[in-house]
Write a protein that holds these residues in place. Structure first.
Motif, PDB file in Angstrom:
ATOM      1  N   ALA A 166       1.779   9.351-117.315  1.00  0.00           N
ATOM      2  CA  ALA A 166       3.884   9.501-117.149  1.00  0.00           C
ATOM      3  C   ALA A 166       4.644   9.763-118.413  1.00  0.00           C
ATOM      4  O   ALA A 166       5.515  10.700-118.987  1.00  0.00           O
ATOM      5  N   ILE A 167       4.032   8.998-120.035  1.00  0.00           N
ATOM      6  CA  ILE A 167       4.341   8.508-121.049  1.00  0.00           C
ATOM      7  C   ILE A 167       4.181  10.546-121.362  1.00  0.00           C
ATOM      8  O   ILE A 167       5.363  11.051-122.054  1.00  0.00           O
ATOM      9  N   LEU A 178       8.053  11.563-112.239  1.00  0.00           N
ATOM     10  CA  LEU A 178       8.584  12.427-112.726  1.00  0.00           C
ATOM     11  C   LEU A 178       9.972  13.774-112.431  1.00  0.00           C
ATOM     12  O   LEU A 178      10.754  13.159-113.335  1.00  0.00           O
ATOM     13  N   LEU A 184       8.815   6.025-110.299  1.00  0.00           N
ATOM     14  CA  LEU A 184       7.381   6.493-111.063  1.00  0.00           C
ATOM     15  C   LEU A 184       7.065   4.816-111.124  1.00  0.00           C
ATOM     16  O   LEU A 184       5.397   4.741-111.270  1.00  0.00           O
ATOM     17  N   LEU A 185       7.416   3.782-111.671  1.00  0.00           N
ATOM     18  CA  LEU A 185       6.801   2.695-111.946  1.00  0.00           C
ATOM     19  C   LEU A 185       5.946   2.014-110.358  1.00  0.00           C
ATOM     20  O   LEU A 185       4.995   1.620-111.279  1.00  0.00           O
ATOM     21  N   ALA A 205      12.826   6.706-111.974  1.00  0.00           N
ATOM     22  CA  ALA A 205      12.381   5.702-112.905  1.00  0.00           C
ATOM     23  C   ALA A 205      11.564   4.458-112.215  1.00  0.00           C
ATOM     24  O   ALA A 205      10.141   3.829-112.589  1.00  0.00           O
ATOM     25  N   LEU A 247       8.369  10.887-119.546  1.00  0.00           N
ATOM     26  CA  LEU A 247       9.050   9.899-119.527  1.00  0.00           C
ATOM     27  C   LEU A 247       9.674   8.927-120.998  1.00  0.00           C
ATOM     28  O   LEU A 247       8.565   9.437-121.971  1.00  0.00           O
ATOM     29  N   SER A 248      10.903   9.082-120.883  1.00  0.00           N
ATOM     30  CA  SER A 248      11.860   9.085-122.292  1.00  0.00           C
ATOM     31  C   SER A 248      11.485   7.596-122.481  1.00  0.00           C
ATOM     32  O   SER A 248      10.527   6.443-122.631  1.00  0.00           O
ATOM     33  N   PHE A 291      11.935   4.097-121.790  1.00  0.00           N
ATOM     34  CA  PHE A 291      11.737   3.467-120.547  1.00  0.00           C
ATOM     35  C   PHE A 291      10.638   3.406-120.897  1.00  0.00           C
ATOM     36  O   PHE A 291      10.012   2.297-120.227  1.00  0.00           O
ATOM     37  N   ALA A 292       9.684   4.206-121.769  1.00  0.00           N
ATOM     38  CA  ALA A 292       8.084   4.112-121.674  1.00  0.00           C
ATOM     39  C   ALA A 292       7.901   1.933-122.854  1.00  0.00           C
ATOM     40  O   ALA A 292       6.829   2.250-121.656  1.00  0.00           O
ATOM     41  N   LEU A 331      13.202  11.999-112.483  1.00  0.00           N
ATOM     42  CA  LEU A 331      14.320  10.887-113.888  1.00  0.00           C
ATOM     43  C   LEU A 331      15.095  11.610-114.586  1.00  0.00           C
ATOM     44  O   LEU A 331      15.724  12.505-113.312  1.00  0.00           O
ATOM     45  N   PHE A 345       7.514   0.279-119.462  1.00  0.00           N
ATOM     46  CA  PHE A 345       6.616   0.758-118.593  1.00  0.00           C
ATOM     47  C   PHE A 345       4.965  -0.015-119.136  1.00  0.00           C
ATOM     48  O   PHE A 345       4.113   0.020-118.362  1.00  0.00           O
TER      49      PHE A 345
END
Length: 437
Positions: free
Chosen positions: A389-390, A174, A124-125, A121, A394-395, A398-399, A177, A402
């Protein structure tokens, strides 16, 4: 608010922006800053609720950002007259590859340590926040051509390239994750396919397509007086073809669109034997469009100018749409307390450190290097990758984090860089020894 109210509000905004352009320049406000403020004001006046939810409507918002990004990349390509293989691309490439990778690494460390994110994660960020925006930095970018200003060229080239080079790191994040099931075989496939093949194929496909379409149009216009006009369709058509072909070949669509624009505006004229250039300069002054468009000495430039002028206006509308959406979504960033230290760290430490390391000390040598280190403006690219990503794994855990972080960093970047661009450009221009080209 009814539909009539929305039409009235949007129309009033557009007219007000035209009428107040000079005043905004005196107030040191960029267009993007105004768009952001108006979007935020709309969110306060009109309770949007779930009607504009960045998590529930990620696919729609992602498509809007994707279209805006494609328009901006093609427009930047049309403005840059430096050949693809010219050595002046070395600095933008270093910034878009090495500095971008260092940016992702630093944000990954900060996200893992300060935000307590898992490593996947955090990567990804970092990949979402790493791309800079070639459109929102327009106040820094002077006129470009075959002999561009070094600062404007480096920032524009970096912004166009890192919107594409960050995509492999988005897919890596991704894949890493929790519960994504990453294996060494997946990493090998990612390296060979998402990194090497995607980038190389995107550049080649875009260059071939932009050159082929441009030459075909110039040939038809100069030899048969056909295919004259409808330059707006030509612009949108090349964008769609380049992006579509690249996607079908698993290549980078963003690089394909950028290099298509870069190649289209470099198509050479096909002078007929026994003909001479028109009396006026190579611009359209003094001659009708049809005359220039079908003249064998001026057809290429007439085509490039028409496509570039249309895309510039389209770029303004795309910028307005996306930045206003970011402003309307800004209340979502208030849901994370860590923004007070995260945003200054990214803008004041990560960007200068990444430029200094990735560009071999350019940020500490000249005023131009310092400008590059400061103006790493985030915008449409980060918005697109956030929504991507969403929508791709992305769960829900975490959404919200983010969304809050990305919107906070983008908004702070637009405001800080928009306010500081004119004073810093004045400081940059006052240096008599600064190498411009």
């Amino acid at each position: 608010m009814t539909a009539a109210h929305w039409y009235l509000a949007l129309g009033s905004l557009l007219v007000s922006l035209v009428l107040s352009k000079g005043m905004l320049a005196r107030l040191l406000l960029s267009r993007a800053t105004v768009y952001l403020f108006v979007g935020f004001l709309v969110s306060l006046i009109v309770p949007l609720g779930d009607s504009l939810n960045p998590i529930h409507h990620a696919q729609l918002l992602g498509r809007v950002a994707e279209v805006a990004l494609l328009i901006s990349l093609f427009t930047v390509g049309l403005r840059m007259g430096v050949p693809i293989l010219d050595r002046r691309w070395l600095v933008p490439i270093r910034l878009a590859v090495f500095s971008m990778a260092i940016t992702v690494g630093l944000i990954t460390a900060i996200g893992a340590w300060g935000l307590r994110l898992p490593i996947g994660a955090a990567i990804l960020l970092g990949a979402i926040l790493a791309p800079t925006d070639p459109v929102l930095a327009s106040g820094v970018q002077t006129e470009r051509g075959q002999d561009p200003d070094r600062l404007g060229f480096n920032l524009a080239g970096e912004g166009a390239l890192n919107d594409a080079t960050s995509f492999p790191l988005v897919t890596l994040g991704l894949a890493m994750l929790p519960h994504a099931g990453v294996t060494p075989l997946n990493i090998w496939h990612w390296m060979m396919w998402d990194v090497f093949w995607s980038s190389a194929a995107g550049v080649v496909l875009g260059a071939i397509l932009g050159t082929a379409v441009g030459r075909a149009v110039v040939y038809l216009r100069t030899r048969h007086a056909e295919a004259v006009g409808l330059d707006e369709f030509l612009s949108l058509g090349v964008i769609g073809m380049a992006y579509g072909v690249a996607q079908l070949c698993d290549a980078s669509g963003f690089l394909a669109v950028f290099t298509a624009g870069l190649s289209l505006q470099r198509v050479q004229n096909l002078p007929l034997s026994g003909t001479i250039p028109l009396g006026a300069a190579s611009s359209a002054d003094g001659h009708e469009y049809e005359t220039l468009a079908t003249h064998s000495h001026h057809a290429s430039e007439a085509m490039s100018d028409a496509v570039r002028n249309f895309n510039t206006q389209l770029e303004h509308l795309a910028e307005l749409t996306v930045v206003m959406i970011i402003g309307a979504l800004l209340p979502w960033s208030a849901r994370l307390d860590a923004l007070w230290w995260f945003i200054p760290t990214v803008l004041l430490f990560v960007r200068p450190a990444a430029v200094a390391a990735g560009a071999l000390g350019i940020a500490t040598i000249t005023r131009g290097g310092a400008m590059v280190a400061w103006f790493g403006i985030r915008g449409i690219g980060s918005m697109f990758y956030l929504m991507y990503a969403i929508g791709h794994g992305l769960s829900a855990t975490f959404a919200p984090v983010f969304v809050a972080v990305a919107l906070g960093v983008i908004s702070a970047s637009i405001v800080l860089h928009g306010v500081s661009v004119r004073p810093m450009m004045g400081w940059y221009d006052r240096s008599p020894s600064e190498p411009r080209r």
